[in-house]
Scaffold this motif. Structure first.
Motif, PDB file in Angstrom:
ATOM      1  N   UNK A 128       0.857  -1.172   0.000  1.00  0.00           N
ATOM      2  CA  UNK A 128       0.000   0.000   0.000  1.00  0.00           C
ATOM      3  C   UNK A 128       0.899   1.229   0.000  1.00  0.00           C
ATOM      4  N   UNK A 129       0.977   1.890  -1.141  1.00  0.00           N
ATOM      5  CA  UNK A 129       1.822   3.074  -1.242  1.00  0.00           C
ATOM      6  C   UNK A 129       1.124   4.308  -0.694  1.00  0.00           C
ATOM      7  N   UNK A 130      -0.176   4.225  -0.527  1.00  0.00           N
ATOM      8  CA  UNK A 130      -0.980   5.257   0.136  1.00  0.00           C
ATOM      9  C   UNK A 130      -1.772   4.539   1.218  1.00  0.00           C
ATOM     10  N   UNK A 131      -1.512   4.872   2.463  1.00  0.00           N
ATOM     11  CA  UNK A 131      -2.139   4.134   3.561  1.00  0.00           C
ATOM     12  C   UNK A 131      -3.656   4.199   3.522  1.00  0.00           C
ATOM     13  N   UNK A 132      -4.218   5.262   2.934  1.00  0.00           N
ATOM     14  CA  UNK A 132      -5.677   5.375   2.862  1.00  0.00           C
ATOM     15  C   UNK A 132      -6.296   4.233   2.079  1.00  0.00           C
ATOM     16  N   UNK A 133      -5.521   3.604   1.200  1.00  0.00           N
ATOM     17  CA  UNK A 133      -6.048   2.496   0.407  1.00  0.00           C
ATOM     18  C   UNK A 133      -6.263   1.231   1.230  1.00  0.00           C
ATOM     19  N   UNK A 134      -5.857   1.254   2.491  1.00  0.00           N
ATOM     20  CA  UNK A 134      -6.205   0.154   3.395  1.00  0.00           C
ATOM     21  C   UNK A 134      -7.715   0.067   3.578  1.00  0.00           C
ATOM     22  N   UNK A 135      -8.407   1.141   3.263  1.00  0.00           N
ATOM     23  CA  UNK A 135      -9.866   1.154   3.346  1.00  0.00           C
ATOM     24  C   UNK A 135     -10.526   0.900   1.993  1.00  0.00           C
ATOM     25  N   UNK A 136      -9.745   0.466   1.009  1.00  0.00           N
ATOM     26  CA  UNK A 136     -10.339   0.073  -0.255  1.00  0.00           C
ATOM     27  C   UNK A 136     -11.270  -1.113  -0.052  1.00  0.00           C
ATOM     28  N   UNK A 137     -12.270  -1.278  -0.894  1.00  0.00           N
ATOM     29  CA  UNK A 137     -13.275  -2.329  -0.677  1.00  0.00           C
ATOM     30  C   UNK A 137     -12.695  -3.732  -0.636  1.00  0.00           C
ATOM     31  N   UNK A 138     -11.714  -4.024  -1.476  1.00  0.00           N
ATOM     32  CA  UNK A 138     -11.130  -5.372  -1.483  1.00  0.00           C
ATOM     33  C   UNK A 138     -10.163  -5.542  -0.318  1.00  0.00           C
ATOM     34  N   UNK A 139      -9.460  -4.486   0.052  1.00  0.00           N
ATOM     35  CA  UNK A 139      -8.600  -4.560   1.236  1.00  0.00           C
ATOM     36  C   UNK A 139      -9.416  -4.910   2.470  1.00  0.00           C
ATOM     37  N   UNK A 140     -10.567  -4.290   2.614  1.00  0.00           N
ATOM     38  CA  UNK A 140     -11.446  -4.584   3.751  1.00  0.00           C
ATOM     39  C   UNK A 140     -11.907  -6.046   3.728  1.00  0.00           C
ATOM     40  N   UNK A 141     -12.316  -6.505   2.555  1.00  0.00           N
ATOM     41  CA  UNK A 141     -12.786  -7.885   2.434  1.00  0.00           C
ATOM     42  C   UNK A 141     -11.674  -8.877   2.768  1.00  0.00           C
ATOM     43  N   UNK A 142     -10.476  -8.605   2.291  1.00  0.00           N
ATOM     44  CA  UNK A 142      -9.374  -9.539   2.503  1.00  0.00           C
ATOM     45  C   UNK A 142      -8.966  -9.611   3.966  1.00  0.00           C
ATOM     46  N   UNK A 143      -8.984  -8.495   4.669  1.00  0.00           N
ATOM     47  CA  UNK A 143      -8.637  -8.532   6.090  1.00  0.00           C
ATOM     48  C   UNK A 143      -9.672  -9.337   6.886  1.00  0.00           C
ATOM     49  N   UNK A 144     -10.949  -9.155   6.562  1.00  0.00           N
ATOM     50  CA  UNK A 144     -11.988  -9.930   7.233  1.00  0.00           C
ATOM     51  C   UNK A 144     -11.886 -11.408   6.870  1.00  0.00           C
ATOM     52  N   UNK A 145     -11.620 -11.687   5.608  1.00  0.00           N
ATOM     53  CA  UNK A 145     -11.472 -13.074   5.140  1.00  0.00           C
ATOM     54  C   UNK A 145     -10.302 -13.755   5.845  1.00  0.00           C
ATOM     55  N   UNK A 146      -9.188 -13.052   5.972  1.00  0.00           N
ATOM     56  CA  UNK A 146      -8.006 -13.628   6.607  1.00  0.00           C
ATOM     57  C   UNK A 146      -8.302 -14.015   8.055  1.00  0.00           C
ATOM     58  N   UNK A 147      -8.957 -13.136   8.782  1.00  0.00           N
ATOM     59  CA  UNK A 147      -9.250 -13.464  10.176  1.00  0.00           C
ATOM     60  C   UNK A 147     -10.254 -14.617  10.262  1.00  0.00           C
ATOM     61  N   UNK A 148     -11.247 -14.602   9.393  1.00  0.00           N
ATOM     62  CA  UNK A 148     -12.260 -15.665   9.397  1.00  0.00           C
ATOM     63  C   UNK A 148     -11.624 -17.034   9.141  1.00  0.00           C
ATOM     64  N   UNK A 149     -10.643 -17.102   8.234  1.00  0.00           N
ATOM     65  CA  UNK A 149     -10.018 -18.364   7.850  1.00  0.00           C
ATOM     66  C   UNK A 149      -8.734 -18.637   8.620  1.00  0.00           C
ATOM     67  N   UNK A 150      -8.413 -17.818   9.618  1.00  0.00           N
ATOM     68  CA  UNK A 150      -7.216 -17.987  10.450  1.00  0.00           C
ATOM     69  C   UNK A 150      -5.935 -17.914   9.609  1.00  0.00           C
ATOM     70  N   UNK A 151      -5.926 -16.995   8.646  1.00  0.00           N
ATOM     71  CA  UNK A 151      -4.771 -16.788   7.782  1.00  0.00           C
ATOM     72  C   UNK A 151      -3.930 -15.620   8.293  1.00  0.00           C
ATOM     73  N   UNK A 152      -2.635 -15.706   8.053  1.00  0.00           N
ATOM     74  CA  UNK A 152      -1.719 -14.622   8.389  1.00  0.00           C
ATOM     75  C   UNK A 152      -1.568 -13.699   7.187  1.00  0.00           C
ATOM     76  N   UNK A 153      -1.537 -12.414   7.438  1.00  0.00           N
ATOM     77  CA  UNK A 153      -1.373 -11.416   6.388  1.00  0.00           C
ATOM     78  C   UNK A 153       0.063 -10.899   6.414  1.00  0.00           C
ATOM     79  N   UNK A 154       0.678 -10.790   5.234  1.00  0.00           N
ATOM     80  CA  UNK A 154       2.008 -10.190   5.095  1.00  0.00           C
ATOM     81  C   UNK A 154       1.834  -8.875   4.345  1.00  0.00           C
TER      82      UNK A 154
END
Length: 291
Positions: A128-154
């Protein structure tokens, strides 16, 4: 008259145990249909030379990780592959993944299939070269998906994006497993790193390319800088090492990168050195611990 003998600082011997490389890429330009400059046999030999016994593999595209995972040579070399789903099918995806719904579809499909080394254990590395993009729609989905599936994010992000990404998880970051690539792009201040580690109990710092981590001693050897040594001792279970083989040139110096880690790990108490070198990653990914 009293004379005081002046001697050079004495350093412990280099760490000699196994290493877990928590940030490795096997990108297409490295293997390129096994006609590239670094086929599987080559990179495995470099891992063996460096004493690396496990890797977190995330590759552009994911075919590189699958190639390592399925290799009989990899099993013979005794290297464990911890596969992550990278979000990049090509370089164009770097700048747009956080709002590209086809990326989310691809992650779900890859997760469902898994690899020859077993299921995917994480998502990333992403940038993320602009931190505001952490709130992009797919970024939000992926963070929720990772926690739901017990995945680690890099994640290759700045400190502001850490807070934003964590806020997009169901637990508000309290159960989210996130490896902070380079422990902050641009060199987040140690005090800020300390605060984020205190705020998010499962946040881990990966130490490749970390500015200020080491400094030269009187003999010109790279050793841990005092403020970083203090932070590693404060959080001995929260740091990992990595190679970040993002370009082919990094493969040429792979063993040297591991040798440099071994030098400063040797200056830490043995238990702390084992944690950072291996056990922290082993606990995260359910691998055998080094006693």
């Amino acid at each position: 008259m009293f004379f005081v003998a002046i001697t050079a600082p004495v350093h412990a011997a280099d760490y000699t145990g196994p290493l877990l490389d928590a940030h490795l890429h096997y990108n297409q330009e490295a293997w390129d249909g096994q006609a590239g400059p670094h086929p599987v046999a080559d990179v495995l030999a470099r891992m063996q030379q460096g004493g690396v016994r496990a890797i977190v593999s995330n590759s552009r595209p994911n075919d590189g990780t699958k190639l390592l995972a399925s290799s009989a040579q990899r099993r013979q070399a005794g290297v464990t592959v911890v596969p992550f789903i990278r979000l990049y099918r090509n370089r164009a995806d770097y700048d747009n993944w956080f709002r590209d719904e086809t990326i989310f579809d691809m992650v779900q499909a890859e997760f469902a299939k898994g690899t020859a080394a077993g299921p995917f254990k994480g998502i990333g590395e992403f940038h993320l070269y602009d931190s505001a993009n952490a709130n992009g729609p797919v970024a939000k989905k992926l963070m929720a998906f990772a926690e739901e599936k017990n995945l680690t994010v890099l994640a290759h992000v700045d400190d502001a994006a850490i807070d934003l990404l964590m806020a997009n998880t169901p637990s508000q970051g309290q159960k989210a497993k996130l490896i902070w690539a380079h422990t902050g792009i641009g060199g987040a201040p140690v005090a800020r790193v300390d605060a984020l580690l205190g705020k998010y109990p499962l946040l881990m710092g990966e130490l490749s390319y970390r500015p200020g981590l080491t400094c030269a001693d009187a003999q010109g050897q790279e050793r841990l800088c005092p403020e970083w040594r203090a932070l590693l001792l404060k959080y001995p279970t929260r740091f990992l090492i990595g190679s970040d083989t993002w370009v082919n040139q990094r493969w040429l110096y792979y063993a040297d990168l591991m040798k440099a880690y071994r030098a400063w790990l040797g200056d830490l108490p043995p238990e702390v050195a084992r944690n950072i070198a291996w056990n922290n990653g082993a606990r995260l990914f359910d691998l055998p611990l080094v006693p």
